[in-house]
Every structure is written in structure tokens, then in C-alpha cells.
Write a protein that holds these residues in place. Structure first.
Motif, PDB file in Angstrom:
ATOM      1  N   ASP A 187       0.860  -1.170   0.000  1.00 31.70           N
ATOM      2  CA  ASP A 187       0.000   0.000   0.000  1.00 31.70           C
ATOM      3  C   ASP A 187       0.907   1.234   0.000  1.00 31.70           C
ATOM      4  N   THR A 188       1.052   1.860  -1.147  1.00 34.99           N
ATOM      5  CA  THR A 188       1.988   2.989  -1.258  1.00 34.99           C
ATOM      6  C   THR A 188       1.571   4.186  -0.416  1.00 34.99           C
ATOM      7  N   GLY A 189       0.292   4.259  -0.077  1.00 36.37           N
ATOM      8  CA  GLY A 189      -0.173   5.393   0.718  1.00 36.37           C
ATOM      9  C   GLY A 189       0.164   5.271   2.186  1.00 36.37           C
ATOM     10  N   THR A 190       0.005   4.076   2.747  1.00 31.14           N
ATOM     11  CA  THR A 190       0.220   3.877   4.187  1.00 31.14           C
ATOM     12  C   THR A 190       1.438   3.007   4.499  1.00 31.14           C
ATOM     13  N   HIS A 191       2.105   2.496   3.468  1.00 33.13           N
ATOM     14  CA  HIS A 191       3.230   1.575   3.630  1.00 33.13           C
ATOM     15  C   HIS A 191       2.813   0.255   4.264  1.00 33.13           C
ATOM     16  N   GLY A 192       1.523  -0.008   4.255  1.00 33.26           N
ATOM     17  CA  GLY A 192       1.014  -1.278   4.734  1.00 33.26           C
ATOM     18  C   GLY A 192       0.954  -2.279   3.592  1.00 33.26           C
ATOM     19  N   ALA A 193       0.112  -3.301   3.770  1.00 34.73           N
ATOM     20  CA  ALA A 193      -0.029  -4.347   2.759  1.00 34.73           C
ATOM     21  C   ALA A 193      -1.476  -4.435   2.313  1.00 34.73           C
ATOM     22  N   ILE A 194      -1.663  -4.724   1.040  1.00 31.92           N
ATOM     23  CA  ILE A 194      -3.007  -4.912   0.484  1.00 31.92           C
ATOM     24  C   ILE A 194      -3.129  -6.367   0.042  1.00 31.92           C
ATOM     25  N   LEU A 195      -4.100  -7.072   0.615  1.00 38.24           N
ATOM     26  CA  LEU A 195      -4.319  -8.479   0.310  1.00 38.24           C
ATOM     27  C   LEU A 195      -5.562  -8.621  -0.562  1.00 38.24           C
ATOM     28  N   THR A 196      -5.455  -9.465  -1.560  1.00 37.08           N
ATOM     29  CA  THR A 196      -6.603  -9.781  -2.413  1.00 37.08           C
ATOM     30  C   THR A 196      -6.948 -11.251  -2.213  1.00 37.08           C
ATOM     31  N   LYS A 256      -2.024  -3.092   8.455  1.00 40.20           N
ATOM     32  CA  LYS A 256      -0.882  -2.299   8.905  1.00 40.20           C
ATOM     33  C   LYS A 256       0.335  -3.192   9.147  1.00 40.20           C
ATOM     34  N   VAL A 257       0.060  -4.457   9.532  1.00 39.61           N
ATOM     35  CA  VAL A 257       1.104  -5.468   9.715  1.00 39.61           C
ATOM     36  C   VAL A 257       0.592  -6.770   9.122  1.00 39.61           C
ATOM     37  N   LEU A 258       1.432  -7.453   8.367  1.00 46.32           N
ATOM     38  CA  LEU A 258       1.044  -8.728   7.767  1.00 46.32           C
ATOM     39  C   LEU A 258       2.041  -9.804   8.186  1.00 46.32           C
ATOM     40  N   ILE A 259       1.512 -10.904   8.749  1.00 44.15           N
ATOM     41  CA  ILE A 259       2.344 -12.004   9.221  1.00 44.15           C
ATOM     42  C   ILE A 259       1.927 -13.280   8.491  1.00 44.15           C
ATOM     43  N   GLY A 260       2.845 -13.883   7.784  1.00 45.54           N
ATOM     44  CA  GLY A 260       2.562 -15.117   7.063  1.00 45.54           C
ATOM     45  C   GLY A 260       2.874 -16.334   7.911  1.00 45.54           C
ATOM     46  N   CYS A 261       1.830 -17.035   8.312  1.00 46.67           N
ATOM     47  CA  CYS A 261       1.965 -18.294   9.046  1.00 46.67           C
ATOM     48  C   CYS A 261       1.279 -19.381   8.230  1.00 46.67           C
ATOM     49  N   ASP A 262       1.446 -19.305   6.923  1.00 43.01           N
ATOM     50  CA  ASP A 262       0.674 -20.132   5.999  1.00 43.01           C
ATOM     51  C   ASP A 262       1.475 -21.279   5.402  1.00 43.01           C
ATOM     52  N   GLY A 263       2.418 -21.804   6.169  1.00 44.89           N
ATOM     53  CA  GLY A 263       3.061 -23.063   5.821  1.00 44.89           C
ATOM     54  C   GLY A 263       4.139 -22.985   4.759  1.00 44.89           C
ATOM     55  N   ALA A 264       4.558 -24.178   4.320  1.00 46.54           N
ATOM     56  CA  ALA A 264       5.691 -24.298   3.398  1.00 46.54           C
ATOM     57  C   ALA A 264       5.439 -23.597   2.072  1.00 46.54           C
ATOM     58  N   ASN A 265       4.202 -23.621   1.590  1.00 49.19           N
ATOM     59  CA  ASN A 265       3.878 -22.976   0.308  1.00 49.19           C
ATOM     60  C   ASN A 265       3.253 -21.605   0.530  1.00 49.19           C
ATOM     61  N   SER A 266       3.852 -20.838   1.388  1.00 45.11           N
ATOM     62  CA  SER A 266       3.319 -19.559   1.842  1.00 45.11           C
ATOM     63  C   SER A 266       3.242 -18.511   0.736  1.00 45.11           C
ATOM     64  N   VAL A 267       2.066 -17.901   0.601  1.00 49.12           N
ATOM     65  CA  VAL A 267       1.910 -16.800  -0.350  1.00 49.12           C
ATOM     66  C   VAL A 267       2.652 -15.568   0.156  1.00 49.12           C
ATOM     67  N   VAL A 268       2.767 -15.427   1.484  1.00 52.04           N
ATOM     68  CA  VAL A 268       3.496 -14.285   2.056  1.00 52.04           C
ATOM     69  C   VAL A 268       4.999 -14.451   1.819  1.00 52.04           C
ATOM     70  N   ALA A 269       5.508 -15.670   1.954  1.00 51.80           N
ATOM     71  CA  ALA A 269       6.927 -15.922   1.681  1.00 51.80           C
ATOM     72  C   ALA A 269       7.261 -15.610   0.229  1.00 51.80           C
ATOM     73  N   LYS A 270       6.351 -15.934  -0.685  1.00 52.18           N
ATOM     74  CA  LYS A 270       6.565 -15.626  -2.101  1.00 52.18           C
ATOM     75  C   LYS A 270       6.626 -14.116  -2.312  1.00 52.18           C
TER      76      LYS A 270
END
Length: 390
Positions: free
Chosen positions: A130-139, A149-163
Motif C-alpha cells: 500500500d503505497t499510501g500507508t506503507h502497509g499491505a493490500i491483500l486480495t 498495517k502489519v502482515l504475518i505469514g503463518c501459511d506453511g511451506a507454500n506460503s503466499v506471504v513468503a513468495k
């Protein structure tokens, strides 16, 4: 298109995701857990929790309840079986080890979260800054937009956040893991020890949960033909056949024959992130980070995968609670810096232990043994780690 905004968003309601949400809740910080499944994923077999994990569960306020569900394990019984030679060693466990049913652990943490803390059927497919707030935008897959405002990926080995962070995909170890429970209505005959048998082409782990319940884990190489089965009954028959051919003890074969079909689970290929990736990987970008398997997935060789994720939860919640004036990016950097060495050593130990189990040359075996000795494997130093108070 529906759009909403939240403070801290956690992707994944596995062990680490729920522990992170609960740790934040204990610090008085709200979070939202997004889970792609329609219900809580409480399936799966069991997880061994050593002293380091129990320290975390104490901080989360769920240890007393969970201790009632599992007996204390007092020793490792390591057996090496190679051709006509068999060696055995008993290693006392000075600190706490219990084997919890994953279902008990997941459900206990989930019920201690506030109502509405977990949103089911929410599958995140894309992440943007999110360029306006420096946060993250999830679809999400259904087109919903969630700002965090904070995004934490706890979504396993094939994590979309890790990608999103640019982490390389985990590597697969070409082995089949077959696991489950066997019930003994009149009590099992085994002592309070974690039996680990290493043969030339198999690894067997057997650990008591209660007086009437035993958890087992069988690791075997995938056949050169590449023939893979996901049918648990067919997998059980195949595993029994392989173990019989290699003179595995009869009580192990009998345990497998009497296993509970509803608890059986087969996993083809063990996912792991190599220790060099854990040591040097990019685990944060601004207010986005990862924890648990998304950060440092390891093989099931030293029983620290789940406990390491629990440790992550405590350190991450503690760091975020100290964020000055909401400067979460600094807090996340501190979290990654604090966890880097610890998870790198756990990753290295698991990696070397896995290599040792499949090593063909004496030189490789010797190198593995030396590395494990330097890491304190015999003293179980990794299991006595203290990540501190919440």
C-alpha cells in the motif's frame, strides 16, 4: 469490490498462526487470522513438545489444560539397525517432553481467542504494498480487498506471504512420511520412552501419548519408479511390506496393523528450507514478515518444527507490543534479528539429522555425527531453549 482495513493480519490458522494471535491477545493487541479452509484445520497426527515449547504454552496460558491430555515421556531410545548389526542407546530426557494430539493443541488455542478472531474461507491469492500507508493490500480469491498495517505469514511451506518476500520455494526430500495413532483399549505395553529406530531404508518413531494411545511416524524413501500413493490403506500395506523385508521389530509391525484408519496420514516428499536459506533469507519487507513453517520449515527429524513456530509467536508478539509510536517495521526487524540464529541452528540440526539417516558413505556419516555433537544433539540443548517471557 469489497474493501476493509485491519491492524495486524495473520495468514494461516495452523499452530504458529493461532499461537501468534493468542500471544498478541495476551498482550492486549487485536489481530485477524485469515484461514482459507471453511473450518479450523485440526486434523493431522501429533506433535512432540519439549521444554522449550512448554515454556511458550505456559506464556500463552494453555499449558495446564494441555498437560492433562498427554503423559510425560522420560527417555529417547535410539536403535541403529544395519544389516546384521544392531546398536541401542537410552538417552534420559531431563526436561519435559509430551506428545500432544495436534487436534488438542489447535482447538485449545483457538477457543482462547476472542470471537471473530478467525475468518474462515478466506483464501489470500495476492499481496501488494500500500503505497499510501506503507502497509499491505491483500486480495482474496473471491475479490475481497483487505488492508493491513502489519502482515504475518503463518501459511506453511507454500506460503503466499513468503513468495511476496521473494523467498525461494522450499526443497523436497524424496521420502514418504506415514503417520497416525494406534489405540490399546487395555493399555499399551510400551514404557515412557520415545523409540527411534534407524534402518538402512527406514526410520521409525514411536511415542506414547497416553496409557492407551501411541503415535507413530514411519519415513521411507520413495521408490525409484516414482510410484506414489495417497491412499492411506495402500500406503499402510506398502510400509508394512517394506519394514518386514528389513527385519523391523514385530511389535512395530503389529502396531501398524492395528492402527486407527481414521488417523492415518501419508505425505509424499518432506518439505524443508535449507539452513543456508534460513541463515540468509529475506524474512521481512517493511511491515510484512513470516513465522513458523513459512519461515523455516524443517523435516520431522528432531521434533522442533512446531515448537520453533511457537517460539516465533512469543518473540513476534513481544516485539510488536514494544513498537514505539506504531513503528512496526522496526519491531519486525528486531523479531527477525532475534530469531535468525535460533532457527538457523534448528534448521541445520534437522538437515544434518536427515542426511545422517540416508547417508551411504562412512565419511558422510562421520561428518554428520561431528556436526550433531557440536550442536549439542546428545544433550538435547535445542530442546531446552528459552525464548523469554511474553
Amino acid at each position: 469490490m469489497e474493501e476493509e482495513a485491519h491492524g495486524i493480519v495473520i495468514v494461516g490458522s495452523g499452530i504458529c498462526g493461532l499461537a501468534t494471535a493468542l500471544a498478541l491477545h495476551r498482550k492486549g493487541i487485536a489481530s485477524l487470522v485469515l484461514e482459507k479452509s471453511e473450518t479450523l484445520r485440526s486434523d493431522g497426527a501429533a506433535i512432540g513438545i519439549h521444554a522449550n515449547g512448554w515454556r511458550v504454552l505456559e506464556q500463552l496460558g494453555v499449558a495446564a489444560e494441555l498437560r492433562k491430555t498427554a503423559n510425560l515421556v522420560t527417555a529417547y531410545h535410539n536403535v541403529w539397525q544395519q544389516k546384521n548389526k544392531k546398536t541401542s542407546r537410552l538417552l534420559p530426557i531431563r526436561n519435559e517432553l509430551r506428545c500432544l494430539k495436534r487436534k488438542d493443541l489447535i482447538e485449545t488455542m483457538a477457543k482462547n481467542l476472542p470471537s471473530g478472531a478467525i475468518r474462515y474461507g478466506c483464501h489470500v491469492v495476492a499481496i501488494h504494498q500500500d503505497t499510501g500507508t506503507h502497509g499491505a493490500i491483500l486480495t482474496t480469491v473471491d475479490g475481497c480487498i483487505i488492508k493491513a498495517k502489519v502482515l504475518i505469514g503463518c501459511d506453511g511451506a507454500n506460503s503466499v506471504v513468503a513468495k511476496y518476500l521473494g523467498l525461494s520455494a522450499p526443497i523436497t526430500n524424496h521420502h514418504t512420511v506415514f503417520r497416525g495413532f494406534t489405540r490399546y483399549p487395555h493399555g499399551h505395553p510400551f514404557s515412557t520412552e520415545f523409540l527411534r529406530i534407524r534402518g538402512e531404508e527406514f526410520f521409525v518413531g514411536r511415542i506414547p501419548v497416553t496409557d492407551n494411545l501411541v503415535h507413530f511416524l514411519i519415513v521411507t524413501p520413495i521408490p525409484p519408479t516414482g510410484r506414489i500413493t495417497y491412499d492411506v490403506i495402500a500406503a499402510k500395506d506398502s510400509v508394512i511390506e517394506k519394514l518386514q523385508a528389513q527385519d523391523c521389530p514385530s511389535d512395530i509391525i503389529e502396531m501398524l496393523r492395528n492402527s486407527d484408519p481414521e488417523t492415518l496420514n501419508v505425505v509424499n516428499n518432506i518439505w524443508y528450507r535449507p539452513p543456508w536459506q534460513v541463515a540468509f533469507g529475506t524474512f521481512h519487507k517493511g511491515i510484512v514478515t513470516v513465522a513458523g513453517d513459512a519461515m523455516h520449515v524443517v523435516g520431522p527429524f528432531i521434533g522442533q518444527g512446531g515448537a520453533s513456530g511457537l517460539e516465533d509467536a512469543i518473540v513476534l508478539a513481544r516485539s510488536l507490543s514494544r513498537a514505539a509510536a506504531g513503528d512496526y517495521s522496526v519491531a519486525i526487524k528486531e523479531y527477525v534479528r532475534e530469531r535468525r540464529l535460533r532457527v538457523s541452528l534448528v534448521s541445520l540440526e534437522s538437515f544434518v539429522f536427515g542426511m545422517l539417516g540416508s547417508a551411504k558413505s562412512r565419511v558422510t556419516m562421520l561428518v554428520c555425527i561431528v556436526v550433531l555433537a557440536l550442536l549439542g544433539n546428545r544433550s538435547l540443548r535445542h530442546a531446552d531453549f528459552d525464548c523469554g517471557r511474553l
